[in-house]
Design a protein around this motif. Structure first.
Motif, PDB file in Angstrom:
ATOM      1  N   HIS A  97       0.873  -1.167   0.000  1.00  0.00           N
ATOM      2  CA  HIS A  97       0.000   0.000   0.000  1.00  0.00           C
ATOM      3  C   HIS A  97       0.905   1.209   0.000  1.00  0.00           C
ATOM      4  O   HIS A  97       1.499   1.549   1.007  1.00  0.00           O
ATOM      5  CB  HIS A  97      -0.918  -0.023   1.224  1.00  0.00           C
ATOM      6  CG  HIS A  97      -1.942   1.044   1.162  1.00  0.00           C
ATOM      7  ND1 HIS A  97      -1.981   2.090   2.034  1.00  0.00           N
ATOM      8  CD2 HIS A  97      -2.960   1.244   0.297  1.00  0.00           C
ATOM      9  CE1 HIS A  97      -2.984   2.884   1.717  1.00  0.00           C
ATOM     10  NE2 HIS A  97      -3.593   2.402   0.667  1.00  0.00           N
TER      11      HIS A  97
ATOM     12  N   ASP B 203      -4.299   6.489   3.034  1.00  0.00           N
ATOM     13  CA  ASP B 203      -5.732   6.604   2.772  1.00  0.00           C
ATOM     14  C   ASP B 203      -6.361   7.556   3.775  1.00  0.00           C
ATOM     15  O   ASP B 203      -6.209   7.387   4.981  1.00  0.00           O
ATOM     16  CB  ASP B 203      -6.416   5.234   2.904  1.00  0.00           C
ATOM     17  CG  ASP B 203      -6.071   4.329   1.738  1.00  0.00           C
ATOM     18  OD1 ASP B 203      -5.547   4.842   0.733  1.00  0.00           O
ATOM     19  OD2 ASP B 203      -6.324   3.116   1.846  1.00  0.00           O
TER      20      ASP B 203
ATOM     21  N   HIS C  81     -12.758   7.068   0.018  1.00  0.00           N
ATOM     22  CA  HIS C  81     -11.538   7.586   0.639  1.00  0.00           C
ATOM     23  C   HIS C  81     -10.654   8.216  -0.427  1.00  0.00           C
ATOM     24  O   HIS C  81     -10.845   7.987  -1.621  1.00  0.00           O
ATOM     25  CB  HIS C  81     -10.778   6.483   1.384  1.00  0.00           C
ATOM     26  CG  HIS C  81     -10.080   5.486   0.501  1.00  0.00           C
ATOM     27  ND1 HIS C  81     -10.745   4.464  -0.124  1.00  0.00           N
ATOM     28  CD2 HIS C  81      -8.778   5.372   0.137  1.00  0.00           C
ATOM     29  CE1 HIS C  81      -9.881   3.743  -0.830  1.00  0.00           C
ATOM     30  NE2 HIS C  81      -8.672   4.280  -0.694  1.00  0.00           N
TER      31      HIS C  81
ATOM     32  N   HIS D 183      -6.944   8.094  -1.800  1.00  0.00           N
ATOM     33  CA  HIS D 183      -5.660   7.405  -1.757  1.00  0.00           C
ATOM     34  C   HIS D 183      -4.628   8.408  -2.263  1.00  0.00           C
ATOM     35  O   HIS D 183      -4.725   8.898  -3.379  1.00  0.00           O
ATOM     36  CB  HIS D 183      -5.699   6.151  -2.641  1.00  0.00           C
ATOM     37  CG  HIS D 183      -4.373   5.464  -2.746  1.00  0.00           C
ATOM     38  ND1 HIS D 183      -4.034   4.390  -1.966  1.00  0.00           N
ATOM     39  CD2 HIS D 183      -3.292   5.721  -3.523  1.00  0.00           C
ATOM     40  CE1 HIS D 183      -2.801   4.004  -2.272  1.00  0.00           C
ATOM     41  NE2 HIS D 183      -2.322   4.802  -3.212  1.00  0.00           N
TER      42      HIS D 183
HETATM   43 ZN   LIG Z   1      -5.052   3.411  -0.622  1.00  0.00          ZN
END
Ligand SMILES: [Zn+2]
Length: 470
Positions: A336, A340, A415, A417
């Motif tokens: 990742h 986020d 969300h 990112h």
């Molecule tokens: Zn993300």
């Protein structure tokens, strides 16, 4: 108490009922906990630990900025809380001191019949004068005066005119507040109509406020007596150094000196934050306001930096930078490579720094996305937007809204990112050391140093006084 009851019995029935109703409503208001209390209870605070990967309903972050406004009006001195933390720091006169100060003229020699008239919607000066028992001739005479003509012919609903008449019904004086500190006064005496403008003396007093964050920054600010506006100001000043969405922790502290403006001793509004200190996870940040209107650290480096720590005005946050994380859709461990920010759909997303949009597009994974190249070294990426507000090739300024948060592309919920790329490598935007900001111009250095020393000493002094008082 006995006297009160006797008095109560003497009142007419209707008044008794009204009084009982009033007492009942007051009791209800006192007994029912406010939303703030409810919100605080939902915040995890028992252990004092915050797992950055967990979603909290109310994190160490802002809540909706409007909620506490009712009890903390910027303008209404009676409604403002005056907690102990809010101690006067010192007092000095503002630049906007009076230009033309005359005491309100007293026309007390003769007995006057003075009345306040509120402008209704659709009202004209003539209509209002008629209600006040004045004639068309009075309207004509008053509007021959240039200032009166300019201001009274554009009166707005809700404005107030104070009209004083002599015992025989003649217009003697008219007063109209142009704003909170200036009043237009028209006098009429044996020598005819005259007009002048009275300006109240505006004085700035500096105040001190401080707090330790228990469960969230917003509540700490409110408890310290700050208005929503001041809390936002504080977050803006330190927004280049601290990610207010993700980085605040229990035990973080802030202290600040700010101005309050008074007109003839009456609270008018809050002024600027003059100096502030924020301790975040043990790191201490300072800011001093200089006469150019900008904030500098106590050493004289601009608070403004190439990148904002957080590109989003958030409500809550779900996950943190984590190179090994289960992707919520595929279930595979997938790097990742960003942060986020979970917030309401439609939350504005800001460009972290100045740059050029190298891509504003859509695909099935990223949804609506925007990539910004800031220079040869830095690129930032914003994914899953509801709407994109910039086009490929466009230049953007730091803080400019480039889109709104959403849930487009491969996501489980709304969300942002956010990715931060340095020389082609994904880095954690929350911890990466960013280029140092500009120092204050060298010809300002000496003057700033003196100011900074004074302000930081005053801040420190107030903190000590407060500790001693506890
Ligand atoms: Zn993300």
């Amino acid at each position: 108490m006995g006297k009160v009851i006797t008095l109560f019995k003497l009142l007419p029935k209707l008044h008794q009922m009204l009084l009982c109703g009033l007492v009942f409503v007051t009791l209800i208001i006192i007994l029912i906990p406010s939303d703030d209390v409810q919100a605080s209870k939902q915040t995890p605070s028992a252990s004092g630990e915050y797992d950055v990967n967990t979603r909290y309903s109310v994190p160490l972050a802002f809540r909706t900025p409007t909620a506490p406004a009712a009890s903390l009006s910027e303008t209404d001195p009676e409604l403002r809380k005056r907690p102990a933390q809010l101690a006067p720091a010192s007092s000095k006169t503002a630049e906007q001191a009076q230009q033309e100060i005359k005491p309100e003229p007293t026309v007390a020699a003769q007995k006057l019949n003075e009345k306040r008239f509120q402008v209704k919607s659709g009202d004209t000066l003539a209509a209002l004068f008629e209600r006040a028992g004045l004639s068309a001739k009075d309207v004509y005479d008053v509007t021959q005066l240039p200032k009166a003509k300019k201001n009274l012919l554009k009166i707005m609903p809700g404005d107030n005119l104070v009209i004083a008449k002599s015992e025989d019904g003649k217009l003697v004086q008219l007063r109209y507040h142009l704003d909170k500190i200036t009043t237009l006064i028209v006098d009429n005496d044996s020598s005819g109509y005259t007009e002048h403008i009275v300006t109240k003396k505006v004085e700035a007093r500096s105040k001190f406020a401080s707090a330790t964050i228990e469960n969230n920054f917003w509540n700490a600010g409110v408890n310290a007596g700050l208005t929503p506006n001041q809390i936002m100001q504080l977050a803006t000043i330190f927004g280049w150094d601290i990610d207010f969405a993700l980085d605040l922790r229990k035990g973080d502290q802030f202290a600040m000196i700010f101005e309050e403006e008074y007109a003839d001793g009456e609270f008018l509004k809050n002024g600027n934050i003059l100096a502030a200190e924020f301790t975040n996870q043990g790191d201490r940040y300072t800011a001093v306001r200089y006469k150019d209107g900008n904030y500098y650290s106590e050493e004289g480096r601009s608070m403004r930096k190439a990148f904002l720590r957080s590109p989003v005005d958030f409500k809550y946050v779900s996950s943190s930078f984590n190179p090994r994380r289960l992707h919520p859709v595929t279930g595979q461990v997938r790097a990742h490579r960003g942060v986020d920010y979970v917030a309401a759909v439609g939350t504005p997303i800001k460009a972290a720094g100045n740059g050029r949009v190298i891509k504003s597009s859509y695909n099935q994974y990223n949804g609506n996305y925007v990539f910004i190249k800031h220079n040869d070294t830095y690129t930032t990426k914003y994914l899953h937007l509801t709407k994109r507000k910039v086009k490929t090739g466009q230049s953007v300024k730091q803080g400019q809204i480039i889109g709104t948060l959403g849930s487009t592309g491969r996501v489980t919920g709304p969300h942002l990112h956010y990715e931060f790329i340095v020389n082609g490598v994904h880095r954690n935007p929350r911890t990466i050391k960013l280029p140092k900001s500009e120092p204050i111009a060298s010809k300002e250095k000496a003057q700033f140093a003196k100011l900074s020393e004074t302000m930081m000493a005053e801040l420190e002094h107030n903190k000590q006084v407060q500790i001693a008082a506890q």
